[in-house]
Design a protein around this motif. Structure first.
Motif, short mmCIF file in Angstrom:
data_model
loop_
_atom_site.label_atom_id
_atom_site.label_comp_id
_atom_site.label_asym_id
_atom_site.label_seq_id
_atom_site.Cartn_x
_atom_site.Cartn_y
_atom_site.Cartn_z
N UNK A 45 0.88 -1.17 -0.03
CA UNK A 45 0.04 0.08 -0.22
C UNK A 45 0.97 1.40 0.13
N UNK A 46 0.76 2.31 -0.81
CA UNK A 46 1.11 3.44 -0.94
C UNK A 46 2.52 3.45 -1.44
N UNK A 47 2.98 2.54 -2.25
CA UNK A 47 4.21 2.33 -2.98
C UNK A 47 4.13 3.35 -4.08
N UNK A 48 5.42 4.09 -4.20
CA UNK A 48 5.40 4.99 -5.25
C UNK A 48 5.87 4.29 -6.41
N UNK A 49 5.97 4.96 -7.52
CA UNK A 49 6.44 4.56 -8.82
C UNK A 49 7.72 4.24 -8.58
N UNK A 50 8.73 5.12 -8.14
CA UNK A 50 10.13 4.99 -8.02
C UNK A 50 10.36 3.80 -7.03
N UNK A 51 9.72 3.76 -5.85
CA UNK A 51 9.70 2.54 -4.80
C UNK A 51 9.57 1.03 -5.81
N UNK A 52 8.37 1.19 -6.54
CA UNK A 52 8.08 -0.07 -7.39
C UNK A 52 9.00 -0.59 -8.43
N UNK A 53 9.71 0.58 -9.27
CA UNK A 53 10.50 0.21 -10.16
C UNK A 53 11.91 -0.14 -9.32
N UNK A 63 -5.40 2.29 -14.09
CA UNK A 63 -6.58 1.39 -14.00
C UNK A 63 -6.75 1.25 -12.47
N UNK A 64 -8.05 1.60 -12.42
CA UNK A 64 -8.37 1.45 -10.63
C UNK A 64 -8.72 -0.05 -10.39
N UNK A 65 -8.43 -0.18 -9.16
CA UNK A 65 -8.94 -1.59 -8.55
C UNK A 65 -7.96 -2.74 -9.04
N UNK A 66 -6.94 -2.55 -9.56
CA UNK A 66 -5.79 -3.66 -9.82
C UNK A 66 -4.57 -3.22 -9.42
N UNK A 67 -3.46 -4.24 -9.18
CA UNK A 67 -2.41 -3.87 -8.60
C UNK A 67 -1.60 -2.78 -9.64
N UNK A 68 -1.34 -1.96 -8.92
CA UNK A 68 -0.65 -0.76 -9.86
C UNK A 68 0.92 -1.05 -9.65
N UNK A 69 1.43 -1.70 -8.79
CA UNK A 69 2.87 -2.19 -8.89
C UNK A 69 2.85 -3.85 -9.06
N UNK A 70 3.22 -4.08 -10.05
CA UNK A 70 3.03 -5.58 -10.57
C UNK A 70 4.30 -6.04 -11.22
N UNK A 71 4.48 -7.29 -11.30
CA UNK A 71 5.45 -8.12 -11.78
C UNK A 71 5.42 -7.94 -13.35
N UNK A 72 6.58 -7.97 -13.78
CA UNK A 72 6.82 -7.71 -15.25
C UNK A 72 6.74 -9.01 -16.09
N UNK A 73 6.20 -9.14 -17.17
CA UNK A 73 6.50 -10.21 -18.08
C UNK A 73 7.77 -10.70 -18.16
N UNK A 74 7.99 -11.93 -18.17
CA UNK A 74 9.54 -12.49 -18.62
C UNK A 74 9.77 -12.32 -20.03
N UNK A 75 11.09 -11.87 -20.30
CA UNK A 75 11.49 -11.80 -21.79
C UNK A 75 11.55 -13.61 -22.12
N UNK A 76 11.80 -13.74 -23.41
CA UNK A 76 12.03 -14.94 -23.91
C UNK A 76 12.79 -15.84 -23.05
N UNK A 77 12.33 -17.00 -22.42
CA UNK A 77 13.30 -17.86 -21.84
C UNK A 77 14.10 -18.63 -22.65
#
Length: 80
Positions: A45-53, A63-77
């Motif tokens: 809660x209350x994470x900033x864009x900089x902290x998230x990055x 987009x409201x009501x979804x995680x704003x700080x989220x795990x990225x897609x993985x590059x080709x494995x």
């Protein structure tokens, strides 16, 4: 160098640099194109864009009501 060798070297370099700096290295814009329904929370809660990055995660508060700080897609494995 064959594909397996390239993938191994890339993996080792990413591992070394991420541990050395404490930050995720090489997050591309394409990795943050995650549908809202598929976002996996990576923040708190209350994470900033900089902290998230700094955690190696993507930030998108449009987009409201979804995680704003989220795990990225993985590059080709690479498979061995």
């Amino acid at each position: 160098m064959d594909l397996k060798g390239f993938c191994f070297v890339a993996f080792v370099l990413i591992l070394v640099f991420s541990r050395a700096t404490g930050e995720y290295v090489g997050l591309s814009g394409n990795q943050c194109v995650v549908p809202a329904s598929e976002r996996v929370d990576c923040g708190y809660p209350e994470v900033t864009a900089e902290q998230c990055n700094n955690r190696g995660c993507c930030f998108d508060s449009s987009i409201p009501e979804v995680p704003w700080c989220f795990k990225p897609l993985q590059e080709a494995e690479c498979t061995f």
